[in-house]
Design a protein around this motif. Structure first.
Motif, PDB file in Angstrom:
ATOM      1  N   ALA A 196       1.387  -1.488  -0.151  1.00 40.50           N
ATOM      2  CA  ALA A 196       0.312  -0.092  -0.411  1.00 40.50           C
ATOM      3  C   ALA A 196       0.859   1.030  -0.539  1.00 40.50           C
ATOM      4  O   ALA A 196       0.484   2.444  -0.747  1.00 40.50           O
ATOM      5  N   GLY A 197       1.926   1.059   0.972  1.00 36.95           N
ATOM      6  CA  GLY A 197       2.554   2.635   1.203  1.00 36.95           C
ATOM      7  C   GLY A 197       3.818   2.888  -0.495  1.00 36.95           C
ATOM      8  O   GLY A 197       3.856   3.544  -0.950  1.00 36.95           O
ATOM      9  N   GLY A 198       3.868   1.754  -1.028  1.00 37.87           N
ATOM     10  CA  GLY A 198       5.011   1.666  -2.228  1.00 37.87           C
ATOM     11  C   GLY A 198       4.039   2.279  -3.165  1.00 37.87           C
ATOM     12  O   GLY A 198       4.630   3.192  -4.150  1.00 37.87           O
ATOM     13  N   PHE A 199       2.571   1.771  -3.659  1.00 38.10           N
ATOM     14  CA  PHE A 199       2.040   2.264  -4.312  1.00 38.10           C
ATOM     15  C   PHE A 199       1.582   3.896  -4.394  1.00 38.10           C
ATOM     16  O   PHE A 199       1.669   4.713  -4.752  1.00 38.10           O
ATOM     17  N   ALA A 200       1.016   4.424  -2.803  1.00 33.38           N
ATOM     18  CA  ALA A 200       0.715   5.557  -2.348  1.00 33.38           C
ATOM     19  C   ALA A 200       2.529   6.540  -2.802  1.00 33.38           C
ATOM     20  O   ALA A 200       1.841   7.706  -2.981  1.00 33.38           O
ATOM     21  N   ALA A 201       3.303   6.105  -2.592  1.00 32.57           N
ATOM     22  CA  ALA A 201       4.455   7.434  -2.837  1.00 32.57           C
ATOM     23  C   ALA A 201       4.782   7.104  -4.110  1.00 32.57           C
ATOM     24  O   ALA A 201       6.341   7.514  -4.478  1.00 32.57           O
ATOM     25  N   GLY A 202       4.088   6.121  -5.234  1.00 30.59           N
ATOM     26  CA  GLY A 202       4.887   6.264  -6.629  1.00 30.59           C
ATOM     27  C   GLY A 202       5.610   5.746  -6.552  1.00 30.59           C
ATOM     28  O   GLY A 202       5.954   5.618  -7.797  1.00 30.59           O
ATOM     29  N   GLN A 203       5.125   4.248  -6.124  1.00 29.99           N
ATOM     30  CA  GLN A 203       6.385   3.799  -6.508  1.00 29.99           C
ATOM     31  C   GLN A 203       6.131   1.701  -7.198  1.00 29.99           C
ATOM     32  O   GLN A 203       6.741   1.154  -6.701  1.00 29.99           O
ATOM     33  N   GLU A 204       5.287   2.095  -7.856  1.00 28.52           N
ATOM     34  CA  GLU A 204       4.426   0.937  -8.007  1.00 28.52           C
ATOM     35  C   GLU A 204       4.687   0.238  -9.245  1.00 28.52           C
ATOM     36  O   GLU A 204       6.124   0.706  -9.967  1.00 28.52           O
ATOM     37  N   PRO A 205       5.128  -0.796  -9.192  1.00 27.05           N
ATOM     38  CA  PRO A 205       6.172  -1.471 -10.532  1.00 27.05           C
ATOM     39  C   PRO A 205       5.894  -1.162 -11.825  1.00 27.05           C
ATOM     40  O   PRO A 205       4.251  -1.553 -11.775  1.00 27.05           O
ATOM     41  N   THR A 206       6.395  -1.018 -12.506  1.00 31.77           N
ATOM     42  CA  THR A 206       5.730  -1.215 -14.199  1.00 31.77           C
ATOM     43  C   THR A 206       7.119  -1.475 -14.967  1.00 31.77           C
ATOM     44  O   THR A 206       8.075  -1.249 -14.834  1.00 31.77           O
ATOM     45  N   GLY A 207       5.825  -2.802 -15.810  1.00 35.26           N
ATOM     46  CA  GLY A 207       7.316  -2.646 -16.756  1.00 35.26           C
ATOM     47  C   GLY A 207       8.103  -3.658 -15.233  1.00 35.26           C
ATOM     48  O   GLY A 207       8.353  -4.759 -14.585  1.00 35.26           O
TER      49      GLY A 207
END
Lengths: 727, 291
Positions: A478-489
């Protein structure tokens, strides 16, 4: 024309030490890419598409036994004007023929006639000579080498120069063998290709001329280089075990074996020892020091207890004077002495007293300190425990243990042991907790809370540990997504995918029956940061990320068919465990005649309902029994009633397989209905009633999995789309 | 063969190689390779890389060879081929025979976030002991480097302990009469007391801001017109002061989560500005020269 001859090609890229972790990939990529490029250039004989590739830390080698010495000749035909306009009535060439011949740079008499579906045409036929392999290779080899990509590469000349994993120092590129062997001429980063290689740093730095693969093998082995990693692996295994007397064996470690094979050219095992007093340190710590930091194998006896010995692999012929063994023993003793010091001095401040220090340890810049993380994780753990207590799976005492574990789980980050041996985080916490008299449930949960670190890793041993692990991972995701660190590619800086996989795996392996969305909501609600996106958007992103992880788990760990997974997820997955159970049941039933036929019927029902919905002259509702025809229609309604009742009970008991079988048993009634009954009856009331009946069935067919999503075998589709064009 | 014999002789007499002999020998070795032998920089630096002889000179464009004891390094022209071999020869010169010792180059990439600098390379292991950091610089001061320099950082104390066969670095003999411990142990203790316990965080913060302010004031005054007279190295010294104060605050445990990131960023900003001005001035001077 003589057929081109096949010649062997030997390529070796000599480098400064390539990191062990990249070597397998670099070797395989080079081999495959070179073979593919040869194929694309039509330089491989049809029967001889073979090649072998090898590697050491200082070289990548590819040997292709058959490369055509030149491309086969090709006949090229260019079609021009139709014959009827190319010649006049007298049979003389017209301007059309002359200018076509001129364009093709041939006299008119050299033009040939070809027959096409549109009639007879003039054409120029030219034989294109195949190009020489040596010329083509001079372009192919360097472009394949510079085209390789690495997780991390570098410049060593300048920005304009090539990028590679480490500097290239020599290049062997020889086509043919023996006296006829020729160097494929090119240069990379001002290194010119040649037929000269170099042996082992310590023994064979003199240039070695190689004019065939056989000579290459012989001279390199003479110069103490075993270029074949398979052989080095065999040597590592054999030489290590020879050293150990009866009953002792290496602690098995495939990762370490790989690492050693990829960091030596000429491995030799030596056996060293250390002071028995260090055996009072936990096995995990001793092995980590030996394996991760010194790259030694640990040694154990038959009963599996660690011995004060180690096996190190040298990149040398032998340890002539025993100096190397002494050196390794000294380094290891110093490392163990450090670990021993940390073990004793860390424990002077118990874990519980370290909690306040977590306020100064960063978790992630935007997400605050580990103290903040622990507070959030605790709330999540409490929520999960409450649900599990409600289900009678945890006692209040268990909840106490779980919360205590969460409170202490990150405290080992402040210990010197973990600061020195970071890979032991969690494990050290668990060991300290046990040594400091925390309850064994608490110690075990701390020890396990980072697990599983991937689908292959094991889950925490206890349910209490599972709760600690879940809460920790949910907060990180949840924290990772909130901080804009979600996985991409390919980028996933905080390894959130691994954590997401861990969440699914723990839920399933510990049979935790819990809704995931409320937990995601709670996890997001407790974050304090500057929201870059609206909370509901982040929520949506986390939820679909977890759905993706669940899909991945079902497909890779459970080996479920993709359409099974799609059908199950489409029917809802808020309780991931439930979705997994439904997928298991569905997979078992797949392929049975009744079931496949039913899926086809389900699809048909969906289509009918979809079309009717747009007609807007009906609304879903209860079926009016009074309007049902006696016969197939009433029978279907009765069968549905019975099945729906049973399925309802079976579903709430989690008996999905039996529920599915019950549904599948409706098949004859459904078939009969479609066979005999026209859904789109003239009478509006009757039609609506029939649609409602189908609506009920649709509900039943969509509860466990969306049957309509199942890809049916064509044969079965026919069975239910017989007469009566209801669609 | 003669060469090998010589190394063998050194190996057998290696117990006599004192710390200072080792320093002299390495300096001589690198002088023979064409390096400028520079003196240690008289400012607090967290790593030798921070001295201007490395930080500024690697920015190029001219290749540069220098060695100094701070530790020792040798930024060099990347086209100069076998730097690895030269390095190994320097070990042989210290009496380490490659046939009797296991030398390994293990992947280890180097990074200095306060300087905006990083590189690709290895830690060099000698019989399981890390003795050297070997780096091909890729960026410094946020600038992509051209040419690429190589830095070798010898762990002098470790190598000396190895050569002398002692377990504790303080027991290394500096020369025949004095040990490493007698030379350095007292100052090690004093500095530790200050950094871990005695430093006043508020004062350090104030100093940080004063140095930073002075550096920024000077940087703001830079223009091509004053380029030649611009006190760039003073600005860089101020940057190093900030970097060192950050290290003290960090060791003292006085930096909060967010402050840490911010402080690193502030030092890096200064370092990157210094690198930019250095290159800007260089290219201006090249243009100013008559063709």
């Amino acid at each position: 024309m003589k057929e081109p001859q096949a010649l062997p090609l030997l390529v070796e890229i000599g480098c400064e030490e390539i990191p062990a972790r990249f070597l397998d990939g670099a070797r395989d990529d080079l081999g495959k890419a070179l073979l593919a490029a040869l194929e694309e250039a039509h330089l491989l004989p049809p029967q001889g598409r073979a090649g072998k590739w090898y590697s050491t830390p200082r070289r990548l080698t590819v040997w292709v036994p058959s490369v055509l010495e030149r491309q086969a000749d090709q006949v090229k035909e260019t079609v021009g004007p139709p014959v009827r306009v190319a010649f006049d009535d007298a049979g003389n060439p017209t301007r059309a023929a002359e200018s076509f011949a001129a364009k093709g740079n041939v006299p008119v008499r050299a033009l040939v006639r070809v027959t096409t579906p549109k009639g007879e045409y003039l054409a120029v036929r030219k034989t294109q000579r195949g190009r020489q392999a040596i010329d083509l290779l001079a372009q192919i080899v360097p472009s394949v080498v510079t085209g390789l990509s690495f997780p991390k590469s570098m410049y060593w000349v300048a920005k304009a120069g090539p990028r590679f994993v480490r500097p290239i120092r020599w290049i062997v590129a020889v086509l043919g063998e023996g006296p006829k062997a020729r160097v494929v001429p090119f240069a990379l980063a001002s290194v010119k290709s040649s037929d000269v290689t170099y042996g082992h740093r310590a023994y064979g730095q003199r240039p070695q001329r190689v004019r065939s693969f056989k000579e290459y093998q012989g001279k390199l082995r003479q110069a103490r280089v075993e270029f074949d990693p398979q052989r080095r692996l065999a040597t590592v295994r054999q030489k290590s075990n020879v050293l150990l007397e009866g009953g002792l064996k290496l602690v098995e470690d495939p990762w370490l074996e790989r690492w050693i094979v990829n960091s030596t050219e000429w491995p030799t095992a030596i056996c060293g020892g250390f002071d028995k007093r260090f055996l009072r340190l936990p096995r995990e710590i001793l092995i980590t020091v030996m394996r991760d930091h010194q790259k030694y194998f640990a040694v154990e006896d038959r009963a599996g207890s660690l011995q004060p010995r180690f096996v190190a692999l040298l990149n040398l012929d032998r340890d002539t004077r025993g100096l190397i063994r002494q050196g390794h023993e000294r380094v290891l003793a110093a490392r163990f002495a450090d670990a021993e010091f940390f073990w004793d001095s860390d424990q002077k401040v118990p874990l519980a007293e370290r909690a306040e220090r977590l306020a100064r340890v960063t978790f992630q810049a935007e997400l605050g300190s580990y103290a903040d993380k622990v507070e959030r994780t605790r709330a999540l753990a409490r929520e999960i425990c409450a649900a599990l207590e409600g289900q009678g799976r945890l006692t209040p005492a268990d909840t106490g243990h779980a919360l205590r574990a969460v409170d202490l789980a990150k405290c080992d980050l402040t210990t010197q042991m973990v600061q020195e041996f970071t890979e032991l985080q969690g494990i050290v916490g668990g060991l300290y907790a046990a040594a400091q008299g925390e309850a064994s449930e608490v110690a075990e949960a701390i020890y396990d809370h980072y697990r599983p670190e991937g689908l292959e890793d094991r889950s925490p041993r206890s349910l209490v540990g599972a709760v600690a692990s879940l809460a920790d991972k949910l907060d990180s995701v949840a924290g990772g997504f909130a901080a804009g660190q979600e996985p991409t590619g390919s980028s996933d800086p905080f390894a959130l995918r691994r954590q997401g996989n861990g969440i699914v795996k723990v839920l399933v392996e510990h049979s935790i029956q819990i809704s995931i969305k409320p937990l995601v909501q709670s996890a997001l609600n407790s974050l304090r940061l500057d929201w870059k996106k609206p909370l509901h958007e982040v929520f949506g992103a986390v939820v679909s990320f977890l759905e993706e992880r669940l899909r991945f788990y079902l497909e890779s760990a459970q080996k479920a068919r993709y359409d099974t997974v799609r059908a199950v997820l489409a029917a809802g997955w808020d309780i991931p465990l439930d979705a997994v159970r439904r997928a298991e049941a569905l997979e078992k039933l797949r392929g049975s005649d009744n079931f496949e036929a039913l899926c086809a019927a389900a699809k048909r029902i969906k289509n009918i309902l979809a079309k009717s919905a747009t007609a807007s002259d009906w609304a879903p509702g209860e079926v009016d029994r009074g309007l049902l025809d006696a016969g197939p229609e009433r029978k279907l309604a009765d069968a549905y009633e019975r099945a729906a009742n049973q399925v309802g009970q079976l579903n709430s008991a989690g008996e999905y397989r039996k529920a599915l079988e019950t549904i599948a048993s409706l098949r004859p009634a459904v078939d009969k209905f479609f066979d005999k009954v026209l859904v789109m009856a003239e009478d509006r009331a009757v039609r609506q009633n029939r649609l409602r009946l189908l609506g009920k069935l649709d509900g039943l067919f969509s509860g466990i999995a969306l049957f309509a999503e199942i890809a049916t075998i064509p044969g079965h589709v026919d069975a239910s789309t017989s007469p009566g064009s209801n669609e | 063969m003669a060469k090998l014999k010589k190394h063998f002789k050194v190996t057998s007499s290696r117990k006599n190689l004192s710390f200072q002999d080792m320093c002299l020998r390495l300096s001589e070795f690198w002088a023979r390779q064409g390096c400028v032998i520079a003196l240690p920089y008289d400012l607090e630096v967290g790593a030798g890389t921070m001295t201007p002889e490395t930080f500024l000179r690697v920015l190029g464009p001219e290749p540069w060879r220098v060695a100094y004891l701070q530790p020792s390094r040798r930024p060099a022209d990347g086209r100069y081929g076998d730097i690895q071999d030269v390095y190994l020869a320097s070990l042989a010169d210290l009496g380490i025979d490659l046939r009797h010792h296991d030398i390994r180059f293990e992947e280890d990439n180097w990074e200095a976030p306060t300087l905006g600098a990083w590189g690709i390379g290895w830690q060099v292991m000698l019989d399981g002991l890390e003795i050297t950091q070997f780096t091909y610089f890729q960026q410094s001061g946020g600038v992509d480097l051209e040419p690429i320099s190589v830095e070798l950082t010898y762990g002098m104390e470790r190598i000396a302990a190895f050569l002398q066969g002692v377990d504790n670095v303080y027991d290394v003999s500096w020369n025949d009469a004095v040990t490493y411990g007698e030379m350095r142990q007292e100052e090690e203790r004093e500095l530790s007391v200050y950094d871990f316990e005695a430093a006043a965080p508020e004062t350090c913060r104030t100093l940080f801001e004063l140095y930073e302010g002075e550096a920024e004031r000077l940087l703001a005054s830079y223009s091509l017109e004053v380029a030649e007279r611009f006190p760039l190295r003073q600005v860089y010294d101020l940057t190093l002061k900030c970097s060192h104060l950050f290290n003290i605050l960090d060791a003292r445990g006085a930096i909060s989560v967010t402050e840490r990131v911010t402080l690193i960023g502030r030092v890096r900003k200064l370092a990157c500005e210094v690198a930019r001005v250095y290159l800007d001035r260089k290219s201006a001077m090249v243009e100013a020269q008559p063709a």
